[in-house]
Design a protein around this motif. Structure first.
Motif, short mmCIF file in Angstrom:
data_model
loop_
_atom_site.label_atom_id
_atom_site.label_comp_id
_atom_site.label_asym_id
_atom_site.label_seq_id
_atom_site.Cartn_x
_atom_site.Cartn_y
_atom_site.Cartn_z
N PRO A 1 -12.65 -36.01 40.16
CA PRO A 1 -14.13 -35.88 40.16
C PRO A 1 -14.78 -36.58 38.97
CG PRO A 1 -13.13 -33.86 39.36
CD PRO A 1 -11.99 -34.76 39.79
N ALA A 2 -14.59 -37.89 38.86
CA ALA A 2 -15.03 -38.63 37.68
C ALA A 2 -16.54 -38.56 37.47
CB ALA A 2 -14.56 -40.08 37.78
N GLU A 3 -17.30 -38.70 38.53
CA GLU A 3 -18.76 -38.72 38.39
C GLU A 3 -19.29 -37.35 37.94
OE1 GLU A 3 -20.66 -40.18 41.87
OE2 GLU A 3 -19.70 -42.15 41.77
N VAL A 4 -18.73 -36.29 38.49
CA VAL A 4 -19.16 -34.95 38.09
C VAL A 4 -18.74 -34.67 36.64
CG1 VAL A 4 -19.00 -32.49 38.60
CG2 VAL A 4 -19.07 -34.15 40.47
N VAL A 5 -17.54 -35.09 36.29
CA VAL A 5 -17.07 -34.92 34.91
C VAL A 5 -17.99 -35.68 33.95
CG1 VAL A 5 -15.22 -35.56 33.30
CG2 VAL A 5 -14.66 -34.45 35.46
N ALA A 6 -18.41 -36.88 34.33
CA ALA A 6 -19.32 -37.65 33.49
C ALA A 6 -20.65 -36.92 33.33
CB ALA A 6 -19.54 -39.03 34.09
N ALA A 7 -21.14 -36.30 34.40
CA ALA A 7 -22.40 -35.55 34.32
C ALA A 7 -22.25 -34.35 33.40
CB ALA A 7 -22.83 -35.12 35.71
N LEU A 8 -21.12 -33.68 33.46
CA LEU A 8 -20.86 -32.54 32.60
C LEU A 8 -20.77 -32.96 31.14
CD1 LEU A 8 -18.28 -30.70 34.85
CD2 LEU A 8 -20.55 -29.87 34.25
N ARG A 9 -20.18 -34.10 30.89
CA ARG A 9 -20.14 -34.62 29.52
C ARG A 9 -21.54 -34.85 28.99
NH1 ARG A 9 -15.29 -38.79 30.95
NH2 ARG A 9 -13.53 -37.65 30.03
N ARG A 10 -22.42 -35.37 29.85
CA ARG A 10 -23.77 -35.69 29.41
C ARG A 10 -24.56 -34.45 29.02
NH1 ARG A 10 -23.32 -39.65 33.55
NH2 ARG A 10 -24.36 -38.30 35.08
N ILE A 11 -24.24 -33.30 29.65
CA ILE A 11 -24.97 -32.09 29.28
C ILE A 11 -24.28 -31.33 28.14
CG2 ILE A 11 -25.98 -31.86 31.57
CD1 ILE A 11 -24.03 -29.63 32.16
N GLY A 12 -23.21 -31.92 27.59
CA GLY A 12 -22.62 -31.37 26.37
C GLY A 12 -21.50 -30.39 26.56
N VAL A 13 -20.72 -30.50 27.66
CA VAL A 13 -19.65 -29.54 27.89
C VAL A 13 -18.62 -29.55 26.76
CG1 VAL A 13 -18.11 -31.07 29.22
CG2 VAL A 13 -18.13 -28.60 29.70
N ALA A 14 -18.51 -30.66 26.05
CA ALA A 14 -17.55 -30.75 24.94
C ALA A 14 -17.81 -29.71 23.86
CB ALA A 14 -17.56 -32.15 24.34
N ARG A 15 -19.06 -29.29 23.73
CA ARG A 15 -19.39 -28.29 22.69
C ARG A 15 -18.62 -26.99 22.90
NH1 ARG A 15 -25.73 -27.71 23.03
NH2 ARG A 15 -25.21 -25.87 21.75
N LEU A 16 -18.29 -26.69 24.15
CA LEU A 16 -17.58 -25.44 24.44
C LEU A 16 -16.12 -25.50 24.01
CD1 LEU A 16 -18.98 -24.72 28.02
CD2 LEU A 16 -19.84 -23.88 25.82
N TYR A 17 -15.59 -26.70 23.77
CA TYR A 17 -14.18 -26.86 23.43
C TYR A 17 -13.93 -27.04 21.94
CZ TYR A 17 -14.03 -28.06 28.41
OH TYR A 17 -14.18 -28.06 29.78
N THR A 18 -14.94 -27.42 21.19
CA THR A 18 -14.70 -27.82 19.80
C THR A 18 -15.19 -26.74 18.84
OG1 THR A 18 -16.75 -29.15 19.88
CG2 THR A 18 -14.70 -30.28 20.39
N ASP A 19 -16.13 -27.05 17.99
CA ASP A 19 -16.53 -26.09 16.95
C ASP A 19 -17.23 -24.86 17.50
OD1 ASP A 19 -15.49 -27.57 14.81
OD2 ASP A 19 -17.25 -28.87 14.80
#
Length: 371
Positions: free
Chosen positions: A47-65
């Motif tokens: 699901p590359a396109e959906v993953v890209a959309a999730l990245r754009r809304i900042g899903v990475a914040r939930l994994y890091t600090d």
């Protein structure tokens, strides 16, 4: 299509108050996103396109600090209620980065988290094809490199994110001790480069769109500061990682049960065979009630595991282990109740019930991180 899982209503923390979790829920509720995920499941494409959309809304914040137990478990439940492949694609990041949270020094942690915040996804490289869950028999090795650091060689298989994710957290053999050599392994954070070969994807059922494949290291050079924790601490670090991550798997199972119930209810309220929706038939109602009960029990146990992990950390081992086992089994029973409502249409590949996360939670969860 499925909405918010019952997990979110039982959780003592309103995870939807976090802007990223709320954004994920809103994105996954969009009909075009659900259609794209459905098509990806049917075709077996990542699901590359959906993953890209999730990245754009900042899903990475939930994994890091900002990583926090309730938000990560909630993310698993919300995603699994819509699409199992997406749920384990997202969940593997939490799993792979747990060793970084638990054992990495400040400089390595900052470097890894910057990559994730810049858009990279992570994968956890534990299992090898010949050894299954017996990690102490693994052969993929890290040996001293002439120029400093380590040289990695060997293969890892049945890895979630093996071809698409760029930050690889790998358990590697660094010594050969006795028969039970707990100190023979270390964990490294590896940046994918040309020496890291992505092997062909495995065909999985369900979670057909998940990137389950192998990785082969061709003398991959990693610097000394890529070691997470101390040399020889790898097996212990992995044990602690899996102890905490099992709570996330129970959240994924809960989301699967809720997603299945939403699909079964929608079908029962719209399917007209005898002059009225079949929801009015006693047999159908019995299955729906049983499904709702199982959904509620699964969510309650999954939330309790999250509460325990949040309060006790590693001390929650008994709760997270029990929840992973029981929630997957309960969700499987729940899905079976829904399957009886949908009947033979649950076997049609282009229909939502077969093609969703609801197909088989036990299989989806065994493909998920933390097994």
């Amino acid at each position: 299509m499925p909405g918010l899982p019952v997990w979110t209503r039982l959780c003592p923390v309103d995870v939807l108050r976090h802007p990223v979790v709320a954004g994920v829920a809103e994105l996954l509720a969009a009909p075009d996103i659900q259609a794209a995920l459905h098509e990806g499941q049917r075709a077996g494409t990542y699901p590359a396109e959906v993953v890209a959309a999730l990245r754009r809304i900042g899903v990475a914040r939930l994994y890091t600090d900002e990583a926090e137990v309730f938000h990560l478990c909630g993310l698993n439940a919300i995603a699994a209620a819509v699409d199992g492949s997406l749920a384990i694609t997202l969940g593997v990041n939490a799993l792979a980065l747990l060793p970084v949270h638990l054992g990495a020094g400040p400089e390595l942690r900052a470097r890894v988290f910057k990559k994730i915040n810049d858009g990279a996804f992570a994968a956890m490289l534990l299992t090898e094809l010949d050894h299954g869950s017996n990690l102490l028999r693994n052969e993929a090795a890290a040996t001293p490199h002439p120029d400093g650091g380590y040289r990695l060689s060997g293969e890892k298989h049945l890895i979630n994110g093996a071809t698409h994710h760029d930050v690889l957290v790998a358990l590697m053999r660094t010594a050969r001790g006795g028969a039970v050599a707990f100190g023979d392994f270390s964990v490294f954070c590896v940046d994918r480069d040309d020496s890291v070969e992505a092997l062909p994807r495995w065909s999985t059922l369900p979670a057909r769109a998940a990137d389950i494949a192998g990785v082969r290291f061709h003398g991959t050079h990693v610097p000394e500061d890529s070691l997470i924790g101390k040399l020889g601490d790898g097996f212990s670090l992995v044990q602690r990682t899996l102890t905490l991550s099992r709570g996330g798997i129970s959240g994924l199972a809960s989301g699967s049960a809720s997603g299945a119930l939403a699909l079964a209810l929608a079908y029962a309220h719209t399917r007209d065979v005898y002059g009225a929706p079949i929801v009015g038939l006693d047999a159908i109602a019995d299955h729906l009630v049983a499904h709702a009960e199982l959904d509620l029990v699964t969510a309650a146990m999954a939330v309790k595991a999250a509460v325990a992990a949040n309060a006790l950390g590693i001390g929650a081992a008994i709760y997270t282990a029990a929840a992973k086992l029981a929630c997957c089994a309960l969700a499987e029973e729940a899905v079976e109740q829904g399957r009886r409502v949908v009947s033979s249409r649950a076997l049609l590949a282009d229909r939502p019930y077969e093609n969703s996360s609801a197909t088989s939670p036990s299989t989806a969860c065994s493909t998920a991180p933390a097994t």
